[in-house]
Enzyme design. Structure first.
Site, mmCIF file in Angstrom:
data_model
loop_
_atom_site.group_PDB
_atom_site.id
_atom_site.type_symbol
_atom_site.label_atom_id
_atom_site.label_comp_id
_atom_site.label_asym_id
_atom_site.label_seq_id
_atom_site.Cartn_x
_atom_site.Cartn_y
_atom_site.Cartn_z
ATOM 1 N N ARG A 56 -4.104 -3.852 -5.521
ATOM 2 C CA ARG A 56 -4.573 -3.751 -4.140
ATOM 3 C C ARG A 56 -6.067 -3.430 -4.168
ATOM 4 O O ARG A 56 -6.638 -3.187 -5.218
ATOM 5 C CB ARG A 56 -3.773 -2.734 -3.299
ATOM 6 C CG ARG A 56 -3.291 -1.478 -3.906
ATOM 7 C CD ARG A 56 -4.322 -0.452 -4.287
ATOM 8 N NE ARG A 56 -5.258 -0.147 -3.230
ATOM 9 C CZ ARG A 56 -6.462 0.358 -3.418
ATOM 10 N NH1 ARG A 56 -6.895 0.631 -4.663
ATOM 11 N NH2 ARG A 56 -7.277 0.622 -2.421
ATOM 12 N N GLY A 57 -6.661 -3.460 -2.951
ATOM 13 C CA GLY A 57 -8.117 -3.318 -2.874
ATOM 14 C C GLY A 57 -8.703 -4.725 -2.800
ATOM 15 O O GLY A 57 -8.325 -5.595 -3.602
ATOM 16 N N ARG A 101 -1.854 -11.538 1.855
ATOM 17 C CA ARG A 101 -2.451 -10.386 2.566
ATOM 18 C C ARG A 101 -3.579 -10.928 3.444
ATOM 19 O O ARG A 101 -4.601 -11.398 2.926
ATOM 20 C CB ARG A 101 -2.944 -9.315 1.582
ATOM 21 C CG ARG A 101 -1.794 -8.593 0.885
ATOM 22 C CD ARG A 101 -2.192 -7.226 0.372
ATOM 23 N NE ARG A 101 -2.328 -6.246 1.413
ATOM 24 C CZ ARG A 101 -2.882 -5.038 1.218
ATOM 25 N NH1 ARG A 101 -3.341 -4.704 0.028
ATOM 26 N NH2 ARG A 101 -2.971 -4.171 2.196
ATOM 27 N N GLN A 207 -3.621 6.160 -0.613
ATOM 28 C CA GLN A 207 -4.510 5.670 -1.687
ATOM 29 C C GLN A 207 -5.569 6.715 -2.048
ATOM 30 O O GLN A 207 -6.019 6.764 -3.191
ATOM 31 C CB GLN A 207 -5.217 4.372 -1.248
ATOM 32 C CG GLN A 207 -4.313 3.161 -1.159
ATOM 33 C CD GLN A 207 -3.782 2.954 0.253
ATOM 34 O OE1 GLN A 207 -3.573 3.915 0.995
ATOM 35 N NE2 GLN A 207 -3.542 1.720 0.635
ATOM 36 N N ASP A 248 -12.747 -4.484 3.737
ATOM 37 C CA ASP A 248 -11.841 -5.614 3.481
ATOM 38 C C ASP A 248 -12.364 -6.914 4.069
ATOM 39 O O ASP A 248 -12.049 -8.000 3.584
ATOM 40 C CB ASP A 248 -10.446 -5.312 4.026
ATOM 41 C CG ASP A 248 -9.778 -4.290 3.131
ATOM 42 O OD1 ASP A 248 -10.032 -3.082 3.337
ATOM 43 O OD2 ASP A 248 -9.074 -4.688 2.196
ATOM 44 N N ASN A 258 -11.606 -2.028 7.454
ATOM 45 C CA ASN A 258 -11.260 -1.265 6.248
ATOM 46 C C ASN A 258 -9.969 -0.519 6.561
ATOM 47 O O ASN A 258 -9.424 -0.593 7.669
ATOM 48 C CB ASN A 258 -12.405 -0.316 5.862
ATOM 49 C CG ASN A 258 -12.190 0.300 4.483
ATOM 50 O OD1 ASN A 258 -11.906 -0.395 3.517
ATOM 51 N ND2 ASN A 258 -12.290 1.614 4.383
ATOM 52 N N LYS A 259 -9.475 0.192 5.594
ATOM 53 C CA LYS A 259 -8.190 0.892 5.721
ATOM 54 C C LYS A 259 -8.068 1.658 7.039
ATOM 55 O O LYS A 259 -9.019 2.304 7.481
ATOM 56 C CB LYS A 259 -8.048 1.843 4.518
ATOM 57 C CG LYS A 259 -6.784 2.653 4.443
ATOM 58 C CD LYS A 259 -5.513 1.834 4.517
ATOM 59 C CE LYS A 259 -5.452 0.689 3.539
ATOM 60 N NZ LYS A 259 -4.368 -0.285 3.869
HETATM 61 O O1 MRU Z 1 -4.310 -1.781 1.552
HETATM 62 P P1 MRU Z 1 -5.293 -1.602 0.445
HETATM 63 O O2 MRU Z 1 -5.034 -0.429 -0.426
HETATM 64 O O3 MRU Z 1 -5.501 -2.891 -0.325
HETATM 65 O O4 MRU Z 1 -6.660 -1.316 1.223
HETATM 66 C C1 MRU Z 1 -7.810 -1.105 0.481
HETATM 67 C C2 MRU Z 1 -8.979 -0.738 1.295
HETATM 68 O O5 MRU Z 1 -8.935 -0.653 2.499
HETATM 69 C C3 MRU Z 1 -10.268 -0.575 0.550
HETATM 70 O O6 MRU Z 1 -11.079 0.380 1.151
HETATM 71 C C4 MRU Z 1 -11.013 -1.924 0.545
HETATM 72 O O7 MRU Z 1 -10.171 -2.945 0.094
HETATM 73 C C5 MRU Z 1 -12.219 -1.890 -0.284
HETATM 74 S S1 MRU Z 1 -11.863 -1.804 -1.988
HETATM 75 C C6 MRU Z 1 -13.286 -1.897 -2.868
#
Ligand code: MRU
Length: 360
Positions: A56-57, A101, A207, A248, A258-259
């Site tokens: 993920r990320g 995703r 996370q 993201d 972002n998250k």
């Molecule tokens: O759902 P996730 O864990 O994939 O979400 C990740 C995030 O929101 C991160 O902040 C983003 O992808 C940047 S990672 C360098």
């Protein structure tokens, strides 16, 4: 210079023998209980690994997508001899990988690079597979270099002895290595070991608690874990000097997905006069969209909210809603730290200029 012990490489193409490569990745669902690599051997396994967040990320799932195309290619080569048929099936599966995703644009960005290669290559099936693998490995290598460049730019705006708040995990685990937001923190810490980090827990998947603290403790960077509701409390007390988070997807006006929870942090930062930064490579900027309203927000399973570690934390039958990301409006963002420098408002202008620089 501080030497980082972790040197995590979260995902890596591993060639076992000719036409038999696998994607080796850290299983992020197991951290902090276990730290182990798994081998993803088929395209469908890769789809599932991205969906279930073994990887993920945004930047890491981009690389995973590029690997996924290579895995499908190896499989199809066993039964398909006709080049056109091979290319058609491969592109269809590439689109399927992109769908897994929807918010993080890096997935689409990396898989589309593989599709462009499929379209432009004049090679036979075997050679085309080698070209796809070569491109995937190049993207991996570039990711770490880009993050280090971003880290150097970002470190320049970190005040001496700063306490930096971050949300979710934008570290080595979320990229191939080093990280975006945590890359800035790593570079800043190398220059000034008196800085420290506050990490938001980041419900529902934690996370921040599970991954960010894991990475920072491994690198001996001082980190304090807080729950998501605590950020305003600490900002009011003057205990946070800056915020840096990953992204993201970024629209051309600077609006940033972002998250979930990032938007709340940004509002609080603005209210308390704390500079709020995004750290992200240009591959996270979606030049096809003008504002954050056009960003599709991924909805995830209700169980992520109702359960922790498989155990229910609420009454059965309660209504739940679980958007995985939110969009922070550009007015709340002090700067976007990229591998081409720190972009400042007006973002329409500074983003266009960064792409011009990159395309030179
Ligand atoms: O759902 P996730 O864990 O994939 O979400 C990740 C995030 O929101 C991160 O902040 C983003 O992808 C940047 S990672 C360098």
């Amino acid at each position: 210079m501080v030497e980082f012990k972790s040197n995590i490489k979260s995902i890596e193409w591993t060639q076992k023998e000719e036409m038999n490569g696998v994607s080796k990745m850290i299983d992020q669902t197991l951290i902090p209980y276990e730290y182990k690599y798994v081998e993803i051997k088929t395209g469908q396994e890769m789809f599932d690994a991205i969906k279930t967040m073994i990887v993920r990320g945004a930047p890491a799932i981009g690389i995973a997508g590029a690997h996924g195309v290579c895995l499908y290619a190896q499989e199809f080569a066993k039964t398909i001899q006709n080049l056109d048929e091979f290319k058609t099936k491969l592109k269809e599966r590439a689109e399927y990988l992109i769908s897994c995703r929807p918010t993080a644009v890096n997935l689409r960005w990396a898989v589309e690079k593989q599709i462009e290669l499929i379209n432009s290559s004049n090679s036979n099936i075997k050679e085309l597979i080698k070209e796809l693998i070569k491109q995937a490995i190049k993207l991996e290598d570039e990711d770490i270099k880009i993050n280090k460049r971003m880290g150097d730019y970002g470190a320049e705006v970190v005040p001496k002895g700063a306490t930096i708040l971050t949300h979710c995990n934008a570290g080595a685990l979320a990229t191939v290595g080093y990280g975006t937001a945590l890359g800035v923190i790593r570079s800043a810490f190398a220059k000034d070991p008196t800085i420290q980090v506050f990490a938001d827990e980041t419900r529902p998947r934690q996370q921040g608690a599970r991954l960010t603290t894991f990475e920072l403790v491994m690198d001996k960077i001082p980190v304090t874990l807080i729950t998501d509701g605590m950020c305003s409390y600490f900002m009011k007390k003057g205990m946070i000097d800056m915020v840096v988070v990953g992204a993201d997807r970024i629209a051309t006006n600077g609006d940033t997905a972002n998250k979930i929870g990032t938007y709340t942090v940004a509002i609080s930062a603005k209210y308390h006069n704390v500079p709020f930064y995004i750290a992200a490579p240009l591959s996270t900027i979606d030049t096809s969209i003008k504002t954050g309203d056009e960003i599709k927000i991924e909805e995830r399973s209700h169980e992520e909210v109702t359960h922790i570690n498989g155990k229910a934390i609420c009454t059965e039958g309660v209504k739940v809603i679980n958007p995985a990301f939110d969009v922070t409006p550009h007015e709340l963002i002090a700067g976007i730290i990229t591998e081409y420098g720190i972009l400042r408002p007006d973002y329409n202008k500074s983003i266009a200029e960064a792409f011009e620089k990159a395309n030179k």
